[in-house]
Design a protein around this motif. Structure first.
Motif, PDB file in Angstrom:
ATOM      1  N   MET A 165       0.822  -1.206   0.000  1.00 50.00           N
ATOM      2  CA  MET A 165       0.000   0.000   0.000  1.00 50.00           C
ATOM      3  C   MET A 165       0.857   1.258   0.000  1.00 50.00           C
ATOM      4  O   MET A 165       0.547   2.242  -0.667  1.00 50.00           O
ATOM      5  N   LEU A 166       1.941   1.209   0.766  1.00 49.95           N
ATOM      6  CA  LEU A 166       2.820   2.373   0.856  1.00 49.95           C
ATOM      7  C   LEU A 166       3.465   2.684  -0.497  1.00 49.95           C
ATOM      8  O   LEU A 166       3.483   3.841  -0.941  1.00 49.95           O
ATOM      9  N   LEU A 167       3.971   1.654  -1.165  1.00 52.02           N
ATOM     10  CA  LEU A 167       4.608   1.866  -2.457  1.00 52.02           C
ATOM     11  C   LEU A 167       3.605   2.344  -3.503  1.00 52.02           C
ATOM     12  O   LEU A 167       3.906   3.232  -4.311  1.00 52.02           O
ATOM     13  N   ALA A 168       2.409   1.761  -3.476  1.00 54.60           N
ATOM     14  CA  ALA A 168       1.388   2.158  -4.442  1.00 54.60           C
ATOM     15  C   ALA A 168       0.967   3.604  -4.235  1.00 54.60           C
ATOM     16  O   ALA A 168       0.819   4.375  -5.194  1.00 54.60           O
ATOM     17  N   GLN A 169       0.780   4.001  -2.973  1.00 49.00           N
ATOM     18  CA  GLN A 169       0.366   5.368  -2.683  1.00 49.00           C
ATOM     19  C   GLN A 169       1.488   6.363  -2.994  1.00 49.00           C
ATOM     20  O   GLN A 169       1.243   7.469  -3.482  1.00 49.00           O
ATOM     21  N   THR A 170       2.736   5.967  -2.722  1.00 49.24           N
ATOM     22  CA  THR A 170       3.878   6.826  -3.055  1.00 49.24           C
ATOM     23  C   THR A 170       3.961   7.055  -4.559  1.00 49.24           C
ATOM     24  O   THR A 170       4.184   8.188  -5.017  1.00 49.24           O
ATOM     25  N   ALA A 171       3.779   5.985  -5.333  1.00 52.60           N
ATOM     26  CA  ALA A 171       3.797   6.112  -6.788  1.00 52.60           C
ATOM     27  C   ALA A 171       2.670   7.010  -7.272  1.00 52.60           C
ATOM     28  O   ALA A 171       2.853   7.845  -8.168  1.00 52.60           O
ATOM     29  N   PHE A 172       1.492   6.861  -6.657  1.00 56.98           N
ATOM     30  CA  PHE A 172       0.348   7.695  -7.045  1.00 56.98           C
ATOM     31  C   PHE A 172       0.604   9.163  -6.729  1.00 56.98           C
ATOM     32  O   PHE A 172       0.348  10.043  -7.552  1.00 56.98           O
ATOM     33  N   GLU A 173       1.113   9.444  -5.536  1.00 56.57           N
ATOM     34  CA  GLU A 173       1.407  10.816  -5.136  1.00 56.57           C
ATOM     35  C   GLU A 173       2.446  11.439  -6.072  1.00 56.57           C
ATOM     36  O   GLU A 173       2.332  12.609  -6.461  1.00 56.57           O
ATOM     37  N   THR A 174       3.457  10.664  -6.457  1.00 56.08           N
ATOM     38  CA  THR A 174       4.508  11.174  -7.341  1.00 56.08           C
ATOM     39  C   THR A 174       3.948  11.490  -8.726  1.00 56.08           C
ATOM     40  O   THR A 174       4.273  12.526  -9.324  1.00 56.08           O
ATOM     41  N   LYS A 175       3.104  10.606  -9.255  1.00 56.62           N
ATOM     42  CA  LYS A 175       2.490  10.850 -10.560  1.00 56.62           C
ATOM     43  C   LYS A 175       1.631  12.107 -10.539  1.00 56.62           C
ATOM     44  O   LYS A 175       1.653  12.914 -11.476  1.00 56.62           O
ATOM     45  N   MET A 176       0.866  12.288  -9.468  1.00 52.73           N
ATOM     46  CA  MET A 176       0.008  13.463  -9.363  1.00 52.73           C
ATOM     47  C   MET A 176       0.843  14.739  -9.310  1.00 52.73           C
ATOM     48  O   MET A 176       0.499  15.751  -9.920  1.00 52.73           O
ATOM     49  N   LEU A 177       1.968  14.687  -8.596  1.00 52.78           N
ATOM     50  CA  LEU A 177       2.820  15.867  -8.505  1.00 52.78           C
ATOM     51  C   LEU A 177       3.424  16.215  -9.861  1.00 52.78           C
ATOM     52  O   LEU A 177       3.446  17.377 -10.266  1.00 52.78           O
ATOM     53  N   LEU A 178       3.911  15.195 -10.573  1.00 52.34           N
ATOM     54  CA  LEU A 178       4.578  15.446 -11.844  1.00 52.34           C
ATOM     55  C   LEU A 178       3.608  15.877 -12.932  1.00 52.34           C
ATOM     56  O   LEU A 178       4.026  16.445 -13.945  1.00 52.34           O
ATOM     57  N   ARG A 179       2.313  15.635 -12.740  1.00 51.89           N
ATOM     58  CA  ARG A 179       1.310  16.068 -13.716  1.00 51.89           C
ATOM     59  C   ARG A 179       0.791  17.466 -13.427  1.00 51.89           C
ATOM     60  O   ARG A 179       0.045  18.024 -14.221  1.00 51.89           O
ATOM     61  N   ASN A 180       1.172  18.019 -12.294  1.00 49.17           N
ATOM     62  CA  ASN A 180       0.672  19.327 -11.872  1.00 49.17           C
ATOM     63  C   ASN A 180       1.605  20.415 -12.386  1.00 49.17           C
ATOM     64  O   ASN A 180       2.774  20.483 -12.004  1.00 49.17           O
ATOM     65  N   GLY A 181       1.082  21.281 -13.251  1.00 53.83           N
ATOM     66  CA  GLY A 181       1.908  22.317 -13.842  1.00 53.83           C
ATOM     67  C   GLY A 181       2.489  23.276 -12.829  1.00 53.83           C
ATOM     68  O   GLY A 181       3.664  23.666 -12.926  1.00 53.83           O
ATOM     69  N   GLU A 182       1.695  23.685 -11.852  1.00 47.26           N
ATOM     70  CA  GLU A 182       2.196  24.617 -10.837  1.00 47.26           C
ATOM     71  C   GLU A 182       3.302  23.983 -10.006  1.00 47.26           C
ATOM     72  O   GLU A 182       4.288  24.626  -9.660  1.00 47.26           O
ATOM     73  N   GLN A 183       3.123  22.691  -9.693  1.00 42.33           N
ATOM     74  CA  GLN A 183       4.153  22.000  -8.924  1.00 42.33           C
ATOM     75  C   GLN A 183       5.461  21.918  -9.709  1.00 42.33           C
ATOM     76  O   GLN A 183       6.545  22.121  -9.163  1.00 42.33           O
ATOM     77  N   LEU A 184       5.359  21.604 -11.007  1.00 44.15           N
ATOM     78  CA  LEU A 184       6.560  21.530 -11.828  1.00 44.15           C
ATOM     79  C   LEU A 184       7.247  22.885 -11.938  1.00 44.15           C
ATOM     80  O   LEU A 184       8.473  22.975 -11.977  1.00 44.15           O
ATOM     81  N   LEU A 185       6.443  23.957 -11.989  1.00 49.20           N
ATOM     82  CA  LEU A 185       7.012  25.295 -12.034  1.00 49.20           C
ATOM     83  C   LEU A 185       7.843  25.560 -10.793  1.00 49.20           C
ATOM     84  O   LEU A 185       8.962  26.088 -10.867  1.00 49.20           O
ATOM     85  N   LEU A 186       7.312  25.200  -9.626  1.00 44.30           N
ATOM     86  CA  LEU A 186       8.010  25.428  -8.366  1.00 44.30           C
ATOM     87  C   LEU A 186       9.227  24.528  -8.205  1.00 44.30           C
ATOM     88  O   LEU A 186      10.287  24.961  -7.753  1.00 44.30           O
ATOM     89  N   THR A 187       9.063  23.258  -8.560  1.00 44.48           N
ATOM     90  CA  THR A 187      10.089  22.282  -8.235  1.00 44.48           C
ATOM     91  C   THR A 187      11.193  22.166  -9.274  1.00 44.48           C
ATOM     92  O   THR A 187      12.325  21.796  -8.931  1.00 44.48           O
ATOM     93  N   VAL A 188      10.887  22.459 -10.527  1.00 44.28           N
ATOM     94  CA  VAL A 188      11.867  22.247 -11.592  1.00 44.28           C
ATOM     95  C   VAL A 188      12.218  23.533 -12.324  1.00 44.28           C
ATOM     96  O   VAL A 188      13.388  23.918 -12.426  1.00 44.28           O
TER      97      VAL A 188
END
Length: 239
Positions: free
Chosen positions: A1-24
């Motif tokens: 469950m932990l690995l699946a949720q971590t993968a899901f959270e990471t995918k959601m972050l990388l698909r978020n334009g505002e997050q990518l603007l801040l982080t990259v």
């Protein structure tokens, strides 16, 4: 469950334009711009990139662990996502651990990207990699705790405004681009105690100057990490 949720959270972050603007985008643009253009001579002797790279690595940690996480978690709380997940078979500690895992995965990508760009610009890092790792881990813990504390206590709109404001203020006054020595003595004493100042100063001491273990900076970051995580655990509201 932990690995699946971590993968899901990471995918959601990388698909978020505002997050990518801040982080990259923002750390990368700042690194390239201020390394290539002598906008203002504040970096002291040596190449500008040697001064800028450690500070922008610290900024990358803050943008992911604090600003990005605070905004995303704040809106998840507002829309009832956290409440629903908290009532699911997924334990709450697993959800928080998955968010931490997402932050760590993102930071690995950030550090790798910024390091490659900095090396291409002529960066010559020095020092002990274990000291760098300790600084990054403690910095992540401190900023993550602060981000969760803000997201779990303020309304989503207030979190969005406050997180972005803090990001800008610490970018300008946290030793990321402008050395703390440029600030008046009384002000610098307070700025030295900020987590972004400790992280950027510690990374710069090791990577630019080849210094030993920066115990003072590690101590400041450890103090912020303990206080912030304890406060987040105590005051975080799921709905």
């Amino acid at each position: 469950m932990l690995l699946a949720q971590t993968a899901f959270e990471t995918k959601m972050l990388l698909r978020n334009g505002e997050q990518l603007l801040l982080t990259v985008v923002i750390p990368t643009v700042l690194l390239v711009l201020f390394s290539a253009v002598d906008v203002v001579s504040v970096t002291g002797p040596g190449k500008r990139v040697d001064f800028l790279a450690p500070g922008l690595l610290a900024l990358a940690v803050m943008s992911t662990a604090f600003t990005g996480q605070a905004i995303a978690t704040g809106f998840e709380r507002r829309y009832g996502v956290l409440k629903r997940l908290g009532a699911s078979p997924l334990p709450r500690w697993t959800l928080l651990a998955a968010k931490t895992g997402c932050v760590l995965v993102t930071e690995v990508l950030q550090v790798a990207l910024l390091s490659v760009i900095a090396l291409a610009l002529g960066w010559s890092p020095h020092g002990d990699p274990f000291s760098v790792l300790a600084l990054l881990v403690l910095g992540t813990a401190a900023f993550s705790g602060l981000g969760l504390l803000m997201a779990g206590t303020l309304k989503a709109e207030a979190t969005l405004a406050a997180a972005n404001l803090v990001f800008i203020l610490l970018l300008l006054a946290g030793g990321v681009i402008v050395p703390l020595s440029k600030f008046p003595g009384a002000v610098r004493g307070a700025l030295d105690l900020l987590p972004i100042s400790a992280l950027s100063d510690g990374l710069r001491s090791v990577l630019q100057n080849g210094a030993g273990v920066p115990w003072s900076d590690l101590g400041i970051l450890a103090g912020w990490a303990v206080l912030a995580l304890a406060a987040a655990a105590r005051f975080f509201r799921w709905e």
